[in-house]
Design a protein around this motif. Structure first.
Motif, PDB file in Angstrom:
ATOM      1  N   ARG A   1     -11.104  18.548  -8.662  1.00  0.00           N
ATOM      2  CA  ARG A   1     -10.515  19.679  -7.952  1.00  0.00           C
ATOM      3  C   ARG A   1     -10.821  19.585  -6.450  1.00  0.00           C
ATOM      4  O   ARG A   1     -11.924  19.223  -6.039  1.00  0.00           O
TER       5      ARG A   1
ATOM      6  N   SER B   1     -11.415  21.702  -4.204  1.00  0.00           N
ATOM      7  CA  SER B   1     -12.444  22.584  -3.644  1.00  0.00           C
ATOM      8  C   SER B   1     -13.799  21.876  -3.522  1.00  0.00           C
ATOM      9  O   SER B   1     -14.661  22.290  -2.740  1.00  0.00           O
TER      10      SER B   1
ATOM     11  N   ASP C   1     -14.946  20.322   0.366  1.00  0.00           N
ATOM     12  CA  ASP C   1     -15.728  21.081   1.343  1.00  0.00           C
ATOM     13  C   ASP C   1     -17.142  21.363   0.835  1.00  0.00           C
ATOM     14  O   ASP C   1     -18.086  21.446   1.631  1.00  0.00           O
ATOM     15  N   THR C   2     -17.293  21.470  -0.472  1.00  0.00           N
ATOM     16  CA  THR C   2     -18.620  21.706  -1.042  1.00  0.00           C
ATOM     17  C   THR C   2     -19.562  20.543  -0.752  1.00  0.00           C
ATOM     18  O   THR C   2     -20.699  20.737  -0.305  1.00  0.00           O
TER      19      THR C   2
END
Length: 298
Positions: free
Chosen positions: A108, A110, A113-114
């Motif tokens: 995924r 997301s 940026d994590t």
């Protein structure tokens, strides 16, 4: 974070024609600790890691993650994060590099940026990789391995070339990953690079295992010895044999079990042998490491 998975190397042998890169190698890397995979350049570390990651086929033996070969893992990117010879397109930004890898791995978006935040690269996410320092590239490589939030991390020379600040950061970061229950294997050709960050060590030389255990056990393994060398090693060997001294031949000369250099030098003198170096090898982590990799495989 779920529990880590042990790395299991059993009887691993890999030959390239007549070259024996790895020979009957067996060890286990436990979850929850940082394990250093050590040995001089050419010892067989990278070959072992490439077999572990399914990039080379073993001549014999196995390399697995909890008994499952890399190629048989249902979701490899979710299980293993590996950084071997990391390559980056210089024109891509850090964020875009990670997006490409995430898309290819079905991860995924997301997570991009994590992991940038995790490795302290968030403020550089929009910068092109071509302008990165070696330390920034190392951090980006680490971010890449973390995309799938893996239970096992396999890192090849991650500290190589870093400045003191970068070394301090990555040592703390590796320890934090292990404390989460992950299995962390870090290769290096220098003990001094990793000794403040690893809990256990696996040391190989000339493709063979020479030590497997804690840093403390490494130091205890080495009693004081003497190193002696000569332009004529055959005559030196004969002189040591005549004196009844036990020794092994390493890259820097003969490593003699006698701790007194005077005794060893006298044996060479009696044998009429020219000596080019003679000194005591003291006990200690670095000295133990150097002694092990010098005499390994002989």
């Amino acid at each position: 974070m779920s529990d880590g998975i042990p790395i299991e190397i059993t009887g691993l042998t890999k030959h390239f024609g007549s070259v024996k890169a790895v020979e009957d190698l067996t060890f286990t890397v436990r979850p929850g600790v940082v394990t250093g995979f050590l040995g001089p350049n050419g010892a067989g570390k990278t070959t072992t890691l490439r077999v572990l990651l399914g990039l080379e086929h073993p001549t014999s033996g196995t390399a697995s993650f909890g008994g499952t070969a890399y190629r048989d893992l249902p979701r490899p990117v979710d299980t293993v994060g590996a950084a071997l010879d990391a390559a980056f397109h210089p024109g891509r930004t850090a964020r875009n590099h990670l997006r490409v890898v995430a898309t290819a791995g079905g991860i995924r978006s997301s997570r991009v940026d994590t992991v940038l935040e995790q490795v302290g690269m968030a403020e550089f996410a929009s910068r092109r990789v071509g302008g990165f320092s070696l330390g920034m590239r190392q951090r980006l490589a680490l971010a890449t391995t973390l995309l799938g939030d893996p239970r096992v991390l396999v890192l090849d020379e991650p500290i190589n070339g870093l400045d003191p600040e970068g070394i301090k950061w990555i040592r703390g970061f590796l320890q934090s990953l292990a404390q989460e229950g992950r299995t962390v294997l870090v290769s290096s050709h220098l003990l001094s690079e990793v000794q403040q960050s690893v809990d256990e060590v696996v040391i190989i030389s000339r493709g063979r295992l020479v030590h497997n255990g804690t840093l403390t056990s490494l130091e205890l393994d080495s009693s004081p010895r003497t190193i002696i060398d000569s332009p004529d090693r055959d005559r030196l060997a004969a002189a040591l044999d005549q004196a009844g001294l036990e020794y092994t031949e390493g890259r820097g000369g003969f490593i003699v079990s006698e701790p007194d250099p005077g005794v060893v030098g006298h044996a060479a003198f009696i044998g009429g042998v020219e000596v080019s170096s003679l000194h005591r090898l003291k006990s200690g982590l670095e000295e133990s490491f150097l002694a092990l990799v010098s005499e390994g495989g002989e």
